[in-house]
Design a protein around this motif. Structure first.
Motif, PDB file in Angstrom:
ATOM      1  N   LEU A  62      30.106  28.360  28.119  1.00  0.00           N
ATOM      2  CA  LEU A  62      31.033  29.026  28.776  1.00  0.00           C
ATOM      3  C   LEU A  62      31.376  28.954  29.989  1.00  0.00           C
ATOM      4  N   VAL A  63      30.365  28.314  30.680  1.00  0.00           N
ATOM      5  CA  VAL A  63      30.509  27.964  32.086  1.00  0.00           C
ATOM      6  C   VAL A  63      31.789  26.755  31.958  1.00  0.00           C
ATOM      7  N   GLY A  64      31.612  25.680  31.209  1.00  0.00           N
ATOM      8  CA  GLY A  64      32.602  24.815  30.953  1.00  0.00           C
ATOM      9  C   GLY A  64      33.864  25.252  30.299  1.00  0.00           C
ATOM     10  N   ALA A  65      33.896  25.875  29.422  1.00  0.00           N
ATOM     11  CA  ALA A  65      34.970  26.422  28.848  1.00  0.00           C
ATOM     12  C   ALA A  65      35.969  27.581  29.580  1.00  0.00           C
ATOM     13  N   LEU A  66      35.183  28.175  30.387  1.00  0.00           N
ATOM     14  CA  LEU A  66      35.809  29.022  31.324  1.00  0.00           C
ATOM     15  C   LEU A  66      36.592  27.856  32.396  1.00  0.00           C
ATOM     16  N   ALA A  67      35.977  26.964  32.814  1.00  0.00           N
ATOM     17  CA  ALA A  67      36.564  26.301  33.834  1.00  0.00           C
ATOM     18  C   ALA A  67      37.685  25.588  33.255  1.00  0.00           C
ATOM     19  N   ALA A  68      37.734  25.150  32.016  1.00  0.00           N
ATOM     20  CA  ALA A  68      38.802  24.437  31.268  1.00  0.00           C
ATOM     21  C   ALA A  68      40.062  25.410  31.122  1.00  0.00           C
ATOM     22  N   LYS A  69      39.728  26.679  30.667  1.00  0.00           N
ATOM     23  CA  LYS A  69      40.609  27.539  30.722  1.00  0.00           C
ATOM     24  C   LYS A  69      41.281  27.999  31.816  1.00  0.00           C
ATOM     25  N   LEU A  70      40.631  27.948  32.957  1.00  0.00           N
ATOM     26  CA  LEU A  70      41.177  28.516  34.320  1.00  0.00           C
ATOM     27  C   LEU A  70      41.916  27.431  34.699  1.00  0.00           C
ATOM     28  N   ALA A  71      41.836  26.033  34.636  1.00  0.00           N
ATOM     29  CA  ALA A  71      42.720  25.005  34.725  1.00  0.00           C
ATOM     30  C   ALA A  71      43.998  25.073  33.962  1.00  0.00           C
ATOM     31  N   ARG A  72      43.781  25.660  32.875  1.00  0.00           N
ATOM     32  CA  ARG A  72      45.255  25.675  31.991  1.00  0.00           C
ATOM     33  C   ARG A  72      45.859  26.742  32.517  1.00  0.00           C
ATOM     34  N   VAL A  73      45.258  27.858  32.403  1.00  0.00           N
ATOM     35  CA  VAL A  73      46.070  29.181  32.787  1.00  0.00           C
ATOM     36  C   VAL A  73      46.173  29.649  34.458  1.00  0.00           C
ATOM     37  N   GLY A  74      45.449  28.891  35.112  1.00  0.00           N
ATOM     38  CA  GLY A  74      45.474  29.529  36.447  1.00  0.00           C
ATOM     39  C   GLY A  74      46.778  29.634  37.210  1.00  0.00           C
ATOM     40  N   HIS A  75      47.929  28.910  36.846  1.00  0.00           N
ATOM     41  CA  HIS A  75      49.130  28.839  37.331  1.00  0.00           C
ATOM     42  C   HIS A  75      49.898  30.438  37.162  1.00  0.00           C
ATOM     43  N   ARG A  76      49.365  30.945  36.054  1.00  0.00           N
ATOM     44  CA  ARG A  76      49.959  32.227  35.766  1.00  0.00           C
ATOM     45  C   ARG A  76      49.751  33.327  36.933  1.00  0.00           C
ATOM     46  N   LEU A  77      48.886  32.931  37.870  1.00  0.00           N
ATOM     47  CA  LEU A  77      48.312  33.850  38.974  1.00  0.00           C
ATOM     48  C   LEU A  77      49.782  33.907  39.991  1.00  0.00           C
ATOM     49  N   ARG A  78      50.538  32.891  39.882  1.00  0.00           N
ATOM     50  CA  ARG A  78      51.669  32.600  40.819  1.00  0.00           C
ATOM     51  C   ARG A  78      52.754  33.291  40.234  1.00  0.00           C
ATOM     52  N   GLY A  79      52.982  33.737  38.870  1.00  0.00           N
ATOM     53  CA  GLY A  79      54.088  34.622  38.535  1.00  0.00           C
ATOM     54  C   GLY A  79      53.686  36.142  38.910  1.00  0.00           C
ATOM     55  N   SER A  80      54.766  36.855  38.350  1.00  0.00           N
ATOM     56  CA  SER A  80      54.303  38.396  38.404  1.00  0.00           C
ATOM     57  C   SER A  80      53.151  38.914  37.799  1.00  0.00           C
ATOM     58  N   TRP A  81      52.279  39.684  38.276  1.00  0.00           N
ATOM     59  CA  TRP A  81      51.115  40.511  37.893  1.00  0.00           C
ATOM     60  C   TRP A  81      51.286  41.564  36.893  1.00  0.00           C
ATOM     61  N   ASN A  82      51.530  41.160  35.734  1.00  0.00           N
ATOM     62  CA  ASN A  82      51.662  42.489  34.718  1.00  0.00           C
ATOM     63  C   ASN A  82      50.334  42.993  34.427  1.00  0.00           C
ATOM     64  N   ARG A  83      50.382  43.820  33.566  1.00  0.00           N
ATOM     65  CA  ARG A  83      49.276  44.554  33.193  1.00  0.00           C
ATOM     66  C   ARG A  83      48.284  43.402  32.313  1.00  0.00           C
ATOM     67  N   THR A  84      48.832  42.596  31.667  1.00  0.00           N
ATOM     68  CA  THR A  84      48.208  41.533  30.828  1.00  0.00           C
ATOM     69  C   THR A  84      47.467  40.570  32.033  1.00  0.00           C
ATOM     70  N   VAL A  85      48.174  40.194  33.109  1.00  0.00           N
ATOM     71  CA  VAL A  85      47.508  39.368  34.024  1.00  0.00           C
ATOM     72  C   VAL A  85      46.323  40.202  34.661  1.00  0.00           C
TER      73      VAL A  85
END
Ligand SMILES: Nc1nc2c(c(=O)[nH]1)N[C@H]1C(S)=C(S)[C@@H](COP(=O)(O)O)O[C@H]1N2
Ligand SMILES: [Mo]
Length: 357
Positions: A62-85
């Motif tokens: 999970l540590v590895g998979a979570l790191a990979a996932k954050l690298a993929r979707v982390g950029h969404r933090l720069r968009g607007s923060w809706n409920r899903t974010v």
């Protein structure tokens, strides 16, 4: 720049497996970690060690998979923060806490946090993850597609699991010695000087031996009502010895020479129905646990630990010693042994609502 290299590495890792497979790995990891974490509460003998091993492997994967996932979707933090974010951010925070606390416990970096051991904290954080994960999956769940089901990806997934197994093994070697349950040793072979663990609400006044008896009843032909001198070694119920290890699910264990009366001898003396398959032990506080007949017969109702009379905190005048069973089943201040033909599912609720371990 080393920082850039770390992120570069992580994002390369994130493209190594397709995103949907990383997500599937995350979900599978949480399911396995949760199931084995809950099951570990009952893991009492070394033959159950695989439960904890799977839990640890799921954790490092999970540590590895979570790191990979954050690298993929982390950029969404720069968009607007809706409920899903917001839900994703909360989920990430809890997941990081769950993984970090589990790792820190394994490495010996988090023994106690206020009233909780690091292990108990880890368990609560892990459970807190589940409702947030359900909300997250509700809006974002995607199944892997046929395109992901390649031989190449299957090999990569297998390699990930092997790497997880190796990493878990290495992590354990770096930490302090622990039993297969994750518990550390405390006060073995030293009489009453080992930790007292009671549920918050389960804190009775010291038992007055003159006002106490042990009832052996239920499906028996000859119910017994024994006073202290009878359980201290009578001709009808001889004294027995048992070396046994108490392993509390809060993360410590202690091994001792116990002395008391063998439950088998009590059942014989009371002429228990040979077809009755369960024996329930109840404390003066109402706390109770039932054991299958064979396990109960081998158990001891202890009056002494390493030759010392049991202290109040450890269950004076009588406490259950149940070899191979986790500590929460070792009922203290026992006043009733009931022979039954069915288990007692309500015991789970009774022990849970007694407070926190
Ligand atoms: N009556 C009663 N028995 C109890 C408990 C309790 O809260 N009440 N705690 C259990 C738990 S969680 C453990 S680990 C062991 C701890 O035994 P000790 O306090 O002698 O170390 O007792 C078990 N027996
Ligand atoms: Mo416990």
């Amino acid at each position: 720049m080393p920082v850039e290299r770390v992120f570069g590495g992580v994002s390369r890792l994130s493209s190594w497996l397709p995103g949907r497979l990383v997500d599937a790995l995350l979900l599978a990891g949480v399911v396995v970690a949760t199931a084995t974490g809950v099951a570990s509460i009952l893991a009492g003998t070394p033959s159950d060690a695989w439960v904890l091993w799977l839990h640890g492997v799921a954790g490092v994967v999970l540590v590895g998979a979570l790191a990979a996932k954050l690298a993929r979707v982390g950029h969404r933090l720069r968009g607007s923060w809706n409920r899903t974010v917001w839900v994703s951010v909360a989920l990430t925070a809890i997941a990081v806490l769950a993984l970090a606390s589990g790792l820190a416990w394994t490495l010996g970096l988090l023994e106690q946090v206020g009233p909780f051991t690091g292990l108990v904290l880890h368990a609560y954080v892990g459970l807190a993850l589940l409702p947030v994960l359900v909300v997250h999956l509700y809006s974002r769940f995607r199944t892997p597609t046929r395109r992901d089901a390649s031989r190449r990806n299957a090999l990569k997934l297998s390699a990930t699991l092997v790497a997880g197994a190796v990493a878990w093994r290495a992590t354990k070697l770096l930490g302090p010695a622990r039993r297969f349950t994750g518990s550390t040793e405390r006060g073995s072979d030293d009489g009453n000087r080992f930790p007292v663990t009671s549920w918050v609400a389960d804190d009775p006044d010291p038992v007055d031996p003159a006002a106490w008896t042990l009832a052996v009843h239920g499906l028996v032909d000859r119910p017994l009502d024994l006073d202290e001198s009878a359980v201290l070694g009578d001709a009808a119920v001889p004294a027995s010895n048992q070396r046994s290890l108490l392993d509390c699910t809060s993360g410590w264990y202690s091994e001792h020479d116990w002395r008391g009366v063998r439950v088998r001898d009590l059942l014989d003396a009371a002429d228990a129905d040979p077809d009755a398959d369960w024996v329930r032990f109840t404390s003066i506080t109402g706390y109770r646990w039932s054991l299958p007949r064979t396990a109960a017969a081998d158990a001891l109702l202890a009056t002494h630990v390493d030759g010392d009379r049991l202290a109040h905190g450890h269950g004076y005048p009588l406490r259950l010693v149940a070899p191979g069973r986790r500590g929460f089943q070792w009922v203290k201040w026992v006043e009733s042994v009931e022979v039954r033909d069915s288990p007692d599912p309500a015991q789970w609720l009774v022990t849970l609502i007694s407070g926190f371990d």
